[in-house]
Design a protein around this motif. Structure first.
Motif, short mmCIF file in Angstrom:
data_model
loop_
_atom_site.label_atom_id
_atom_site.label_comp_id
_atom_site.label_asym_id
_atom_site.label_seq_id
_atom_site.Cartn_x
_atom_site.Cartn_y
_atom_site.Cartn_z
N PHE A 36 -6.66 2.44 10.21
CA PHE A 36 -7.49 2.68 9.05
C PHE A 36 -8.14 4.05 9.19
N GLN A 37 -8.45 4.67 8.06
CA GLN A 37 -9.08 5.99 8.08
C GLN A 37 -10.59 5.88 8.27
N ILE A 38 -11.16 4.78 7.85
CA ILE A 38 -12.60 4.58 7.89
C ILE A 38 -12.92 3.59 9.01
N ARG A 39 -14.07 3.78 9.62
CA ARG A 39 -14.50 2.89 10.70
C ARG A 39 -15.56 1.92 10.18
N ARG A 40 -15.86 0.94 10.95
CA ARG A 40 -16.82 -0.12 10.66
C ARG A 40 -16.25 -1.10 9.66
N LEU A 41 -16.67 -2.33 9.77
CA LEU A 41 -16.08 -3.42 9.01
C LEU A 41 -16.21 -3.23 7.50
N LYS A 42 -17.37 -2.80 7.03
CA LYS A 42 -17.56 -2.62 5.59
C LYS A 42 -16.60 -1.58 5.03
N GLY A 43 -16.44 -0.48 5.74
CA GLY A 43 -15.52 0.56 5.30
C GLY A 43 -14.06 0.12 5.35
N VAL A 44 -13.70 -0.61 6.39
CA VAL A 44 -12.33 -1.11 6.53
C VAL A 44 -12.02 -2.10 5.42
N ARG A 45 -12.98 -2.97 5.11
CA ARG A 45 -12.77 -3.92 4.00
C ARG A 45 -12.55 -3.19 2.68
N THR A 46 -13.34 -2.17 2.45
CA THR A 46 -13.19 -1.39 1.22
C THR A 46 -11.84 -0.70 1.17
N GLU A 47 -11.45 -0.08 2.28
CA GLU A 47 -10.17 0.61 2.34
C GLU A 47 -9.02 -0.36 2.12
N MET A 48 -9.09 -1.53 2.74
CA MET A 48 -8.03 -2.52 2.57
C MET A 48 -7.99 -3.03 1.13
N ALA A 49 -9.15 -3.24 0.53
CA ALA A 49 -9.20 -3.69 -0.87
C ALA A 49 -8.56 -2.65 -1.79
N LEU A 50 -8.80 -1.37 -1.55
CA LEU A 50 -8.18 -0.32 -2.35
C LEU A 50 -6.67 -0.28 -2.14
N GLN A 51 -6.23 -0.49 -0.91
CA GLN A 51 -4.79 -0.54 -0.63
C GLN A 51 -4.13 -1.71 -1.35
N ILE A 52 -4.79 -2.86 -1.35
CA ILE A 52 -4.24 -4.03 -2.03
C ILE A 52 -4.20 -3.81 -3.54
N LEU A 53 -5.25 -3.21 -4.08
CA LEU A 53 -5.28 -2.90 -5.51
C LEU A 53 -4.14 -1.94 -5.88
N ALA A 54 -3.93 -0.91 -5.07
CA ALA A 54 -2.84 0.03 -5.32
C ALA A 54 -1.49 -0.67 -5.24
N TYR A 55 -1.33 -1.56 -4.28
CA TYR A 55 -0.08 -2.32 -4.16
C TYR A 55 0.14 -3.18 -5.39
N ASP A 56 -0.91 -3.88 -5.84
CA ASP A 56 -0.79 -4.75 -7.01
C ASP A 56 -0.42 -3.95 -8.26
N ILE A 57 -1.06 -2.81 -8.46
CA ILE A 57 -0.76 -1.99 -9.63
C ILE A 57 0.68 -1.49 -9.57
N LYS A 58 1.10 -1.01 -8.43
CA LYS A 58 2.47 -0.52 -8.28
C LYS A 58 3.48 -1.64 -8.53
N ARG A 59 3.18 -2.83 -8.03
CA ARG A 59 4.07 -3.98 -8.22
C ARG A 59 4.15 -4.36 -9.70
N MET A 60 3.01 -4.36 -10.39
CA MET A 60 3.00 -4.68 -11.81
C MET A 60 3.78 -3.64 -12.61
N LEU A 61 3.67 -2.38 -12.23
CA LEU A 61 4.44 -1.33 -12.91
C LEU A 61 5.93 -1.56 -12.73
N LEU A 62 6.33 -1.97 -11.53
CA LEU A 62 7.75 -2.24 -11.30
C LEU A 62 8.24 -3.45 -12.08
N LEU A 63 7.39 -4.47 -12.20
CA LEU A 63 7.80 -5.69 -12.88
C LEU A 63 7.75 -5.58 -14.40
N MET A 64 6.70 -4.94 -14.92
CA MET A 64 6.46 -4.92 -16.36
C MET A 64 6.78 -3.59 -17.02
#
Length: 103
Positions: free
Chosen positions: A64-92
């Motif tokens: 992860f680029q950010i340290r500490r649990l709060k930052g890692v959670r935020t970074e992972m949430a952004l990664q998941i959001l980007a994955y979901d958007i990219k997947r929806m673009l591919l599907l729809m």
């Protein structure tokens, strides 16, 4: 005994004892659950493991680029959001996604 392929593993002591870890029953129970519900494990691998592996690859291995649990959670949430958007673009497609978002 002639023809015993694993004879070298046999005990040479007078008393033959089998030792067992005190929690071995838990390992056996878990193995039984995995074997009986094989469809669930396949489903989990197909639905969870693939996206997680893809996200890890996007992030550049496992760091992860950010340290500490709060930052890692935020970074992972952004990664998941980007994955979901990219997947929806591919599907729809772009138009389909925009139509779905506009209501």
């Amino acid at each position: 005994m002639p023809g015993l392929p694993a004879k070298y593993r046999c005990s040479t002591g007078k008393e033959r004892r089998i030792t067992r870890w005190e929690h071995e029953h838990l390992v056996e129970e878990m193995q039984r659950r995995i074997n009986s519900g094989g469809g669930r494990m396949r489903l989990r691998r197909a639905t969870v493991a693939h996206p997680f592996g893809t996200i890890k690859a996007w992030m550049g291995a496992t760091q992860f680029q950010i340290r500490r649990l709060k930052g890692v959670r935020t970074e992972m949430a952004l990664q998941i959001l980007a994955y979901d958007i990219k997947r929806m673009l591919l599907l729809m497609g772009t138009r389909g996604l925009m139509a779905a978002l506009s209501g």
